[in-house]
Design an enzyme around this catalytic site. Structure first.
Site, mmCIF file in Angstrom:
data_model
loop_
_atom_site.group_PDB
_atom_site.id
_atom_site.type_symbol
_atom_site.label_atom_id
_atom_site.label_comp_id
_atom_site.label_asym_id
_atom_site.label_seq_id
_atom_site.Cartn_x
_atom_site.Cartn_y
_atom_site.Cartn_z
ATOM 1 N N HIS A 115 18.520 4.045 -0.891
ATOM 2 C CA HIS A 115 18.036 2.315 0.189
ATOM 3 C C HIS A 115 15.928 1.820 -0.779
ATOM 4 C CE1 HIS A 115 15.257 6.358 0.507
ATOM 5 N NE2 HIS A 115 14.752 5.630 1.293
ATOM 6 N N HIS A 179 1.938 6.636 2.076
ATOM 7 C CA HIS A 179 3.196 7.449 2.887
ATOM 8 C C HIS A 179 2.865 9.120 2.037
ATOM 9 C CE1 HIS A 179 5.699 5.766 0.057
ATOM 10 N NE2 HIS A 179 6.920 6.326 0.641
#
Ligand SMILES: O=C(O)CCC(=O)/C=C/C=C(\O)C(=O)O
Ligand SMILES: [Fe+2]
Length: 314
Positions: A115, A179
């Site tokens: 992804h 993140h």
């Protein structure tokens, strides 16, 4: 020939656990604007600088960088799967240029991407088969990592080759910003997870579903404030975006790997893909940011950015 850039975050949680409607609307507007920029540029080749999350690159053989002359997407987290339309001759030319400049890239005639590489193609082009691509893997998760400046040199090398092509080339960076998603780390992994990180290619549908559910659950818990995942760091993100916009990319060489993790989370290393894409764009001279969106989105586990940039017009 001409170059253009689009760099954007990816997140497996997009569309699964959504933030408030107004946040989704702002992100969608930023992506729509980036898509408009890309359509107007009408690229003939897309160089995708992307990480992998133990789908194509595992510890049995983990390069710092790999350029793919042929590639297949695993189709995780609802992204497109199957073969990518890779321009093999461009990939080989980029590989030669990088090696010539002393950047020891690996090369693959049968690369697997996930992804990290495909979500931006889906968002900007509606799929993986719209435009010829060259996938460029940058290790952003499997420690130890090289110094961040190596990604800048990789991007410069690829950009130096891209500008010699008589084609419109879009430089696409995928990942970040700050993140700390629950990507396993070998040093802390129990034996069965360690084995997966070393040689766990081609999980069964059930195994993949379990991995994905774990990420979705972590996102829900993170948004509820009940995990020990590190906080997003908008200040760090905006500082990074300012460095990219400045064009003075070498200043990031002094950012230690430890500082990335301490200040912006383990997966903040994914901004190496942004750095490489901006360095590639700089091969055509100074550049200007055309649009820049940023918002910290805990529901998506990410400081979420979308940037478009082009060579500075005189
Ligand atoms: O092996 C695993 O469990 C990998 C988990 C995973 O794929 C997480 C992906 C998260 C991102 O891509 C991200 O937030 O950038
Ligand atoms: Fe990622």
């Amino acid at each position: 020939m001409s170059l253009a850039l689009c760099a954007l975050s990816h997140t497996p949680v997009m569309g699964v656990h959504q933030p408030a409607d107004d946040v989704v609307d702002r992100v969608q507007a930023a992506i729509d604007d980036a898509r408009k920029f890309v359509v107007e540029f009408d690229p003939e080749l897309v160089v995708v600088f992307a990480p992998d999350h133990y789908n194509g690159f595992l510890y049995d053989l983990m390069p710092s960088f790999c350029i793919g002359a042929a590639a297949t997407a695993v189709g995780d987290y609802g992204t497109s799967g199957g073969p990518l339309p890779v321009d093999g001759s461009a990939a080989r030319a980029f590989t030669a240029a990088a090696l010539e400049r002393g950047v020891d890239v690996a090369f693959s005639e049968r690369m697997t991407v996930d992804h990290g590489c495909v979500q931006p193609l889906d968002l900007l082009f509606g799929g993986i088969d719209a435009v010829p691509v060259v996938p460029v893997f940058i290790n952003c998760v499997a420690e130890p990592l090289g110094p961040v400046g190596r990604a800048r040199l990789l991007g410069e090398a690829i950009g130096s080759a891209a500008v010699t092509l008589d084609r419109r080339v879009l430089l696409l960076g995928s990942g970040g910003l700050s993140h700390d998603p629950p990507v396993p780390r070998l040093a802390e992994a129990p034996p069965e997870v360690a084995e997966r990180l070393i040689a766990g290619r081609n999980p069964t549908p059930e195994q993949r579903a379990a991995r994905q559910a774990r990420v979705f659950d972590a996102a829900l818990a993170y948004a509820a404030g009940t995990t020990d995942l590190m906080p997003l760091n908008p200040e760090w993100d905006r500082r990074f975006l300012a460095v990219m916009a400045s064009g003075d990319l070498a200043q990031i060489d002094s950012w230690s790997n430890e500082s990335f993790v301490e200040q912006a989370g383990h997966s903040s290393h994914e901004v190496r893909t942004w750095l490489a894409a901006h360095a590639a764009l700089s091969a055509q001279g100074s550049y200007e940011v055309r649009s820049s969106f940023y918002e910290a989105i805990p529901e998506w586990l990410a400081g979420f950015g979308v940037t478009t940039a082009q060579p500075r017009r005189s």
